[in-house]
Write a protein that holds these residues in place. Sequence first.
Motif, PDB file in Angstrom:
ATOM      1  N   GLU A 162       0.810  -1.234   0.000  1.00 29.91           N
ATOM      2  CA  GLU A 162       0.000   0.000   0.000  1.00 29.91           C
ATOM      3  C   GLU A 162       0.834   1.271   0.000  1.00 29.91           C
ATOM      4  O   GLU A 162       0.580   2.193   0.776  1.00 29.91           O
ATOM      5  N   VAL A 163       1.807   1.343  -0.914  1.00 36.46           N
ATOM      6  CA  VAL A 163       2.651   2.555  -0.935  1.00 36.46           C
ATOM      7  C   VAL A 163       1.946   3.754  -1.580  1.00 36.46           C
ATOM      8  O   VAL A 163       2.208   4.887  -1.201  1.00 36.46           O
ATOM      9  N   GLY A 164       1.102   3.512  -2.576  1.00 40.59           N
ATOM     10  CA  GLY A 164       0.383   4.611  -3.215  1.00 40.59           C
ATOM     11  C   GLY A 164       1.277   5.517  -4.051  1.00 40.59           C
ATOM     12  O   GLY A 164       2.400   5.153  -4.399  1.00 40.59           O
ATOM     13  N   SER A 165       0.756   6.718  -4.378  1.00 34.85           N
ATOM     14  CA  SER A 165       1.454   7.639  -5.272  1.00 34.85           C
ATOM     15  C   SER A 165       2.443   8.504  -4.505  1.00 34.85           C
ATOM     16  O   SER A 165       2.372   8.613  -3.285  1.00 34.85           O
ATOM     17  N   GLY A 166       3.336   9.138  -5.256  1.00 37.21           N
ATOM     18  CA  GLY A 166       4.321  10.046  -4.660  1.00 37.21           C
ATOM     19  C   GLY A 166       5.358  10.396  -5.700  1.00 37.21           C
ATOM     20  O   GLY A 166       5.279   9.930  -6.840  1.00 37.21           O
ATOM     21  N   SER A 167       6.332  11.208  -5.328  1.00 36.23           N
ATOM     22  CA  SER A 167       7.431  11.495  -6.249  1.00 36.23           C
ATOM     23  C   SER A 167       8.196  10.191  -6.465  1.00 36.23           C
ATOM     24  O   SER A 167       8.017   9.229  -5.707  1.00 36.23           O
ATOM     25  N   HIS A 168       9.068  10.175  -7.452  1.00 41.06           N
ATOM     26  CA  HIS A 168       9.837   8.953  -7.704  1.00 41.06           C
ATOM     27  C   HIS A 168      10.625   8.554  -6.465  1.00 41.06           C
ATOM     28  O   HIS A 168      10.672   7.389  -6.090  1.00 41.06           O
ATOM     29  N   ALA A 169      11.271   9.539  -5.835  1.00 47.07           N
ATOM     30  CA  ALA A 169      12.089   9.227  -4.658  1.00 47.07           C
ATOM     31  C   ALA A 169      11.219   8.688  -3.531  1.00 47.07           C
ATOM     32  O   ALA A 169      11.529   7.654  -2.926  1.00 47.07           O
ATOM     33  N   GLN A 170      10.114   9.375  -3.269  1.00 50.66           N
ATOM     34  CA  GLN A 170       9.229   8.931  -2.170  1.00 50.66           C
ATOM     35  C   GLN A 170       8.714   7.525  -2.432  1.00 50.66           C
ATOM     36  O   GLN A 170       8.739   6.660  -1.556  1.00 50.66           O
ATOM     37  N   GLN A 171       8.227   7.326  -3.658  1.00 52.17           N
ATOM     38  CA  GLN A 171       7.603   6.038  -3.978  1.00 52.17           C
ATOM     39  C   GLN A 171       8.623   4.896  -3.901  1.00 52.17           C
ATOM     40  O   GLN A 171       8.363   3.853  -3.280  1.00 52.17           O
ATOM     41  N   THR A 172       9.794   5.117  -4.498  1.00 53.40           N
ATOM     42  CA  THR A 172      10.827   4.080  -4.499  1.00 53.40           C
ATOM     43  C   THR A 172      11.280   3.789  -3.068  1.00 53.40           C
ATOM     44  O   THR A 172      11.410   2.630  -2.656  1.00 53.40           O
ATOM     45  N   ALA A 173      11.499   4.844  -2.305  1.00 52.23           N
ATOM     46  CA  ALA A 173      11.968   4.674  -0.924  1.00 52.23           C
ATOM     47  C   ALA A 173      10.934   3.947  -0.079  1.00 52.23           C
ATOM     48  O   ALA A 173      11.263   3.068   0.720  1.00 52.23           O
ATOM     49  N   GLU A 174       9.682   4.317  -0.269  1.00 55.98           N
ATOM     50  CA  GLU A 174       8.611   3.714   0.542  1.00 55.98           C
ATOM     51  C   GLU A 174       8.463   2.227   0.208  1.00 55.98           C
ATOM     52  O   GLU A 174       8.245   1.411   1.100  1.00 55.98           O
ATOM     53  N   VAL A 175       8.571   1.866  -1.080  1.00 60.63           N
ATOM     54  CA  VAL A 175       8.521   0.443  -1.437  1.00 60.63           C
ATOM     55  C   VAL A 175       9.676  -0.280  -0.757  1.00 60.63           C
ATOM     56  O   VAL A 175       9.489  -1.349  -0.156  1.00 60.63           O
ATOM     57  N   MET A 176      10.859   0.298  -0.799  1.00 59.39           N
ATOM     58  CA  MET A 176      12.034  -0.364  -0.193  1.00 59.39           C
ATOM     59  C   MET A 176      11.828  -0.564   1.306  1.00 59.39           C
ATOM     60  O   MET A 176      12.063  -1.640   1.845  1.00 59.39           O
ATOM     61  N   ARG A 177      11.366   0.488   1.951  1.00 55.00           N
ATOM     62  CA  ARG A 177      11.184   0.443   3.402  1.00 55.00           C
ATOM     63  C   ARG A 177      10.171  -0.641   3.797  1.00 55.00           C
ATOM     64  O   ARG A 177      10.369  -1.364   4.762  1.00 55.00           O
ATOM     65  N   ARG A 178       9.098  -0.739   3.020  1.00 52.09           N
ATOM     66  CA  ARG A 178       8.039  -1.700   3.386  1.00 52.09           C
ATOM     67  C   ARG A 178       8.328  -3.111   2.890  1.00 52.09           C
ATOM     68  O   ARG A 178       7.760  -4.075   3.397  1.00 52.09           O
ATOM     69  N   PHE A 179       9.180  -3.244   1.865  1.00 56.51           N
ATOM     70  CA  PHE A 179       9.462  -4.571   1.310  1.00 56.51           C
ATOM     71  C   PHE A 179      10.465  -5.323   2.186  1.00 56.51           C
ATOM     72  O   PHE A 179      10.416  -6.555   2.279  1.00 56.51           O
ATOM     73  N   GLU A 180      11.349  -4.590   2.835  1.00 61.25           N
ATOM     74  CA  GLU A 180      12.411  -5.248   3.608  1.00 61.25           C
ATOM     75  C   GLU A 180      11.861  -6.190   4.692  1.00 61.25           C
ATOM     76  O   GLU A 180      12.264  -7.358   4.763  1.00 61.25           O
ATOM     77  N   PRO A 181      10.931  -5.736   5.540  1.00 58.84           N
ATOM     78  CA  PRO A 181      10.404  -6.662   6.551  1.00 58.84           C
ATOM     79  C   PRO A 181       9.690  -7.866   5.947  1.00 58.84           C
ATOM     80  O   PRO A 181       9.695  -8.961   6.538  1.00 58.84           O
TER      81      PRO A 181
END
Length: 367
Positions: A60-79
């Motif tokens: 459930e990362v949703g929309s955002g700038s490229h940096a926000q979106q990429t970072a948020e996917v990384m942060r949530r995918f790790e666990p």
Amino acid sequence: MCVVGARPNFMKMAPILRALAAHQPPIPALLVHTGQHYDTDMSKKLFVDLGLPQPDLNLEVGSGSHAQQTAEVMRRFEPALDEYKPSCVLVVGDVNSTLACTLVAVKKGVPVAHVEAGLRSYDRKMPEEINRLLTDQVADRLYTTERSAADNLAREGIALERICFAGNVMIDSLEASRPLARAPAQTLRDHGLDSALVSGAYGVVTLHRPSNVDDAATLKHLLGLLAQVAQDLPLVFALHPRTRSNIERFGLQTMLDPARVALLPPQGYLEMLGLMAGAAIVLTDSGGLQEETTALGVPCLTLRENTERPITVEQGTNTLIGLNGEALLRGVAEVLAGHGKRGRVPEFWDGHAAERIAADLWQWLKP
Ligand code: UD1
């Protein structure tokens, strides 16, 4: 662990999941949706159309700038990786989720397989090109859709042993869904539009590349060209949310005559397949549509200066025209005169690419 994030990933993953399940012995798979695309039109409806199972996990990362979106996917995918400890992460395509999950996995020592590797537009202004380059550099197993992709990868110093020419999984979905495609007239009726628009020859339009739709002057130029085409050929224009909001933001709503151009929301897979299969021509800046029109034998004019899928031009029905109005009008006139490009279907775009991937993956992962 199979990852999807945005619309063009879904049609690639559906046949892969089926092939993993059908493999002997079956290859167990988890489906992770990053939630890059999240609404009914961009995600949920496609899951239903393609027979994709509900994701085991939605980040459930949703929309955002490229940096926000990429970072948020990384942060949530790790666990998720820590919890499920997969033997492999499988990513498809070139969206932000593809790169984000690849980075997380390789740094944790989890092998990554990339489906649709090695495509290059050689245009680094395209966000997807950056995603492709970086994903392929660090992924472990690279599945390609056309032979030229291996040359691109070799040029970047990637060892041939990492590459497997498997064919095009996108076409697996197309072949599996063809009999279910929705009739174009029905699709227009579903949206309360005049179905007579598609009773004769018609064209299908999609536009969503930031380079085409984020700049007011460029978008105005393109809509002006479409209005001209529409005088000779009625058009069905499926609007990506980005394009719709920019048309409104730039005040361009009145440029297209509703009697000649049917404006639709983003379409389901079966609706889009029906619309494309019945079209005289497709005008687009999408990567996927360039491939699908080649498989369908429908002429395609691509409103971009380059393509990462050159086989669609060399063997298929695709012609690159950039933003050149003359080329566009000439291309449409040729089709109306019955001289549209017919092309042929490329090697391994045969509906069995996912089976080849499953077989190779099994050999590759086997202890
Ligand atoms: C992404 C991919 C692109 C792909 C395209 C297909 C990247 C870099 N780009 O671009 O390669 O061709 O998907 O659509 O990953 N929005 C919605 N509903 C949704 C999702 C998005 O309304 O479910 C709107 C939001 O306003 C958002 C905008 O669409 O800001 C763009 O979405 P985004 O994921 O940032 O990129 P796309 O342009 O869709």
